[in-house]
Motif scaffolding. Sequence first.
Motif, PDB file in Angstrom:
ATOM      1  N   GLU A 187     -10.942 -11.282 -45.223  1.00  0.00           N
ATOM      2  CA  GLU A 187      -9.930 -11.383 -44.168  1.00  0.00           C
ATOM      3  C   GLU A 187      -8.536 -11.133 -44.735  1.00  0.00           C
ATOM      4  O   GLU A 187      -7.746 -10.383 -44.166  1.00  0.00           O
ATOM      5  CB  GLU A 187      -9.994 -12.773 -43.539  1.00  0.00           C
ATOM      6  N   PHE A 188      -8.223 -11.744 -45.871  1.00  0.00           N
ATOM      7  CA  PHE A 188      -6.900 -11.561 -46.465  1.00  0.00           C
ATOM      8  C   PHE A 188      -6.703 -10.118 -46.915  1.00  0.00           C
ATOM      9  O   PHE A 188      -5.601  -9.581 -46.775  1.00  0.00           O
ATOM     10  CB  PHE A 188      -6.667 -12.518 -47.633  1.00  0.00           C
ATOM     11  N   ALA A 189      -7.749  -9.479 -47.433  1.00  0.00           N
ATOM     12  CA  ALA A 189      -7.636  -8.071 -47.844  1.00  0.00           C
ATOM     13  C   ALA A 189      -7.291  -7.192 -46.643  1.00  0.00           C
ATOM     14  O   ALA A 189      -6.437  -6.297 -46.738  1.00  0.00           O
ATOM     15  CB  ALA A 189      -8.925  -7.602 -48.509  1.00  0.00           C
ATOM     16  N   GLY A 190      -7.955  -7.431 -45.507  1.00  0.00           N
ATOM     17  CA  GLY A 190      -7.625  -6.685 -44.295  1.00  0.00           C
ATOM     18  C   GLY A 190      -6.208  -6.953 -43.831  1.00  0.00           C
ATOM     19  O   GLY A 190      -5.462  -6.045 -43.467  1.00  0.00           O
ATOM     20  N   ALA A 230      -3.685  -7.961 -45.690  1.00  0.00           N
ATOM     21  CA  ALA A 230      -2.758  -7.352 -46.641  1.00  0.00           C
ATOM     22  C   ALA A 230      -2.666  -5.839 -46.463  1.00  0.00           C
ATOM     23  O   ALA A 230      -1.581  -5.258 -46.555  1.00  0.00           O
ATOM     24  CB  ALA A 230      -3.176  -7.696 -48.067  1.00  0.00           C
ATOM     25  N   THR A 231      -3.795  -5.202 -46.199  1.00  0.00           N
ATOM     26  CA  THR A 231      -3.797  -3.751 -45.984  1.00  0.00           C
ATOM     27  C   THR A 231      -2.950  -3.392 -44.767  1.00  0.00           C
ATOM     28  O   THR A 231      -2.123  -2.478 -44.809  1.00  0.00           O
ATOM     29  CB  THR A 231      -5.239  -3.230 -45.814  1.00  0.00           C
ATOM     30  N   VAL A 232      -3.152  -4.132 -43.696  1.00  0.00           N
ATOM     31  CA  VAL A 232      -2.339  -3.921 -42.502  1.00  0.00           C
ATOM     32  C   VAL A 232      -0.868  -4.186 -42.825  1.00  0.00           C
ATOM     33  O   VAL A 232       0.033  -3.459 -42.383  1.00  0.00           O
ATOM     34  CB  VAL A 232      -2.819  -4.822 -41.338  1.00  0.00           C
ATOM     35  N   GLY A 233      -0.614  -5.215 -43.631  1.00  0.00           N
ATOM     36  CA  GLY A 233       0.750  -5.557 -44.021  1.00  0.00           C
ATOM     37  C   GLY A 233       1.450  -4.437 -44.770  1.00  0.00           C
ATOM     38  O   GLY A 233       2.660  -4.225 -44.602  1.00  0.00           O
ATOM     39  N   VAL A 234       0.716  -3.710 -45.594  1.00  0.00           N
ATOM     40  CA  VAL A 234       1.308  -2.578 -46.316  1.00  0.00           C
ATOM     41  C   VAL A 234       1.790  -1.522 -45.319  1.00  0.00           C
ATOM     42  O   VAL A 234       2.913  -1.007 -45.432  1.00  0.00           O
ATOM     43  CB  VAL A 234       0.308  -1.976 -47.327  1.00  0.00           C
ATOM     44  N   PHE A 235       0.958  -1.213 -44.332  1.00  0.00           N
ATOM     45  CA  PHE A 235       1.366  -0.225 -43.330  1.00  0.00           C
ATOM     46  C   PHE A 235       2.544  -0.733 -42.490  1.00  0.00           C
ATOM     47  O   PHE A 235       3.440   0.042 -42.147  1.00  0.00           O
ATOM     48  CB  PHE A 235       0.180   0.158 -42.435  1.00  0.00           C
ATOM     49  N   ALA A 236       2.539  -2.020 -42.174  1.00  0.00           N
ATOM     50  CA  ALA A 236       3.662  -2.599 -41.421  1.00  0.00           C
ATOM     51  C   ALA A 236       4.947  -2.534 -42.240  1.00  0.00           C
ATOM     52  O   ALA A 236       6.017  -2.209 -41.719  1.00  0.00           O
ATOM     53  CB  ALA A 236       3.342  -4.041 -41.035  1.00  0.00           C
ATOM     54  N   PHE A 237       4.838  -2.833 -43.533  1.00  0.00           N
ATOM     55  CA  PHE A 237       5.988  -2.750 -44.426  1.00  0.00           C
ATOM     56  C   PHE A 237       6.539  -1.331 -44.473  1.00  0.00           C
ATOM     57  O   PHE A 237       7.755  -1.114 -44.393  1.00  0.00           O
ATOM     58  CB  PHE A 237       5.589  -3.224 -45.823  1.00  0.00           C
ATOM     59  N   LEU A 238       5.640  -0.358 -44.598  1.00  0.00           N
ATOM     60  CA  LEU A 238       6.075   1.042 -44.630  1.00  0.00           C
ATOM     61  C   LEU A 238       6.743   1.450 -43.315  1.00  0.00           C
ATOM     62  O   LEU A 238       7.736   2.188 -43.320  1.00  0.00           O
ATOM     63  CB  LEU A 238       4.892   1.960 -44.947  1.00  0.00           C
ATOM     64  N   ALA A 239       6.221   0.972 -42.187  1.00  0.00           N
ATOM     65  CA  ALA A 239       6.842   1.266 -40.892  1.00  0.00           C
ATOM     66  C   ALA A 239       8.226   0.638 -40.808  1.00  0.00           C
ATOM     67  O   ALA A 239       9.172   1.261 -40.319  1.00  0.00           O
ATOM     68  CB  ALA A 239       5.954   0.762 -39.755  1.00  0.00           C
ATOM     69  N   ASP A 240       8.354  -0.594 -41.302  1.00  0.00           N
ATOM     70  CA  ASP A 240       9.633  -1.301 -41.293  1.00  0.00           C
ATOM     71  C   ASP A 240      10.659  -0.563 -42.150  1.00  0.00           C
ATOM     72  O   ASP A 240      11.740  -0.193 -41.678  1.00  0.00           O
ATOM     73  CB  ASP A 240       9.429  -2.730 -41.794  1.00  0.00           C
ATOM     74  N   VAL A 241      10.308  -0.316 -43.398  1.00  0.00           N
ATOM     75  CA  VAL A 241      11.244   0.342 -44.314  1.00  0.00           C
ATOM     76  C   VAL A 241      11.527   1.779 -43.879  1.00  0.00           C
ATOM     77  O   VAL A 241      12.685   2.221 -43.868  1.00  0.00           O
ATOM     78  CB  VAL A 241      10.706   0.309 -45.763  1.00  0.00           C
ATOM     79  N   GLY A 242      10.483   2.497 -43.494  1.00  0.00           N
ATOM     80  CA  GLY A 242      10.675   3.895 -43.070  1.00  0.00           C
ATOM     81  C   GLY A 242      11.570   4.013 -41.853  1.00  0.00           C
ATOM     82  O   GLY A 242      12.481   4.855 -41.819  1.00  0.00           O
ATOM     83  N   THR A 245      -0.880  -4.397 -34.062  1.00  0.00           N
ATOM     84  CA  THR A 245      -1.903  -3.423 -33.682  1.00  0.00           C
ATOM     85  C   THR A 245      -3.009  -3.359 -34.732  1.00  0.00           C
ATOM     86  O   THR A 245      -4.195  -3.394 -34.405  1.00  0.00           O
ATOM     87  CB  THR A 245      -1.271  -2.030 -33.475  1.00  0.00           C
ATOM     88  N   GLY A 246      -2.624  -3.298 -35.997  1.00  0.00           N
ATOM     89  CA  GLY A 246      -3.610  -3.242 -37.067  1.00  0.00           C
ATOM     90  C   GLY A 246      -4.467  -4.492 -37.139  1.00  0.00           C
ATOM     91  O   GLY A 246      -5.681  -4.413 -37.341  1.00  0.00           O
ATOM     92  N   ASN A 247      -3.857  -5.648 -36.969  1.00  0.00           N
ATOM     93  CA  ASN A 247      -4.628  -6.895 -37.013  1.00  0.00           C
ATOM     94  C   ASN A 247      -5.508  -7.059 -35.780  1.00  0.00           C
ATOM     95  O   ASN A 247      -6.648  -7.505 -35.883  1.00  0.00           O
ATOM     96  CB  ASN A 247      -3.707  -8.099 -37.186  1.00  0.00           C
ATOM     97  N   ALA A 248      -4.987  -6.703 -34.611  1.00  0.00           N
ATOM     98  CA  ALA A 248      -5.765  -6.854 -33.379  1.00  0.00           C
ATOM     99  C   ALA A 248      -6.940  -5.887 -33.330  1.00  0.00           C
ATOM    100  O   ALA A 248      -8.032  -6.245 -32.896  1.00  0.00           O
ATOM    101  CB  ALA A 248      -4.875  -6.642 -32.158  1.00  0.00           C
ATOM    102  N   LEU A 249      -6.731  -4.659 -33.795  1.00  0.00           N
ATOM    103  CA  LEU A 249      -7.795  -3.654 -33.737  1.00  0.00           C
ATOM    104  C   LEU A 249      -8.634  -3.597 -35.010  1.00  0.00           C
ATOM    105  O   LEU A 249      -9.703  -2.991 -35.016  1.00  0.00           O
ATOM    106  CB  LEU A 249      -7.194  -2.269 -33.464  1.00  0.00           C
ATOM    107  N   GLY A 250      -8.151  -4.220 -36.073  1.00  0.00           N
ATOM    108  CA  GLY A 250      -8.856  -4.175 -37.345  1.00  0.00           C
ATOM    109  C   GLY A 250      -9.298  -5.541 -37.809  1.00  0.00           C
ATOM    110  O   GLY A 250     -10.380  -6.008 -37.465  1.00  0.00           O
ATOM    111  N   THR A 251      -8.453  -6.201 -38.560  1.00  0.00           N
ATOM    112  CA  THR A 251      -8.802  -7.453 -39.226  1.00  0.00           C
ATOM    113  C   THR A 251      -9.402  -8.501 -38.297  1.00  0.00           C
ATOM    114  O   THR A 251     -10.397  -9.137 -38.629  1.00  0.00           O
ATOM    115  CB  THR A 251      -7.550  -8.034 -39.916  1.00  0.00           C
TER     116      THR A 251
END
Length: 157
Positions: A10-13, A15-27, A57-63
Amino acid sequence: MSKAQALRTEFAGFATVGVFAFLADVGSFLWLRGPVGVDPMYAKALSFIAGVAVAYTGNALGTYRLRDRKVSGGWRRFAVFLLVNAAGGAVQLGCLGVSRHVLGLTSTLADVVSGAGVGLVLGTAVRFWGTRTLVFSQATAPDPKGRGQPQVDGEAM
């Protein structure tokens, strides 16, 4: 799968979603500050919302796609998720504030360690706990017959 393995997965999922969220935030922040020329505070507020939207979105549809929803209604659930993420952000800012204003550590290195190091770890812990307990809960609905046993085709197992 053991509880520890399930929690790691669960935490790996998460964290993976978190990386994409971080990239969206910074980008989006860099894009809003650069080519668009938006004020830094306004750009950060918008980029934070973009990052939260990607994370939700990533957590709701993924993790957490197979979990029950503790909060009903998509917009209400997103609002709770937004508040959980704001709390995690407040923890990060709090760590930075303690470092700078209580401990008197004002170097760039101290800011990175307190805000992006300690603050990120503690803020992520708040976000992980809040997401899994306040937004997406485990299936904890009581047995309608009051037996406390899982149901298969209306019969207790």
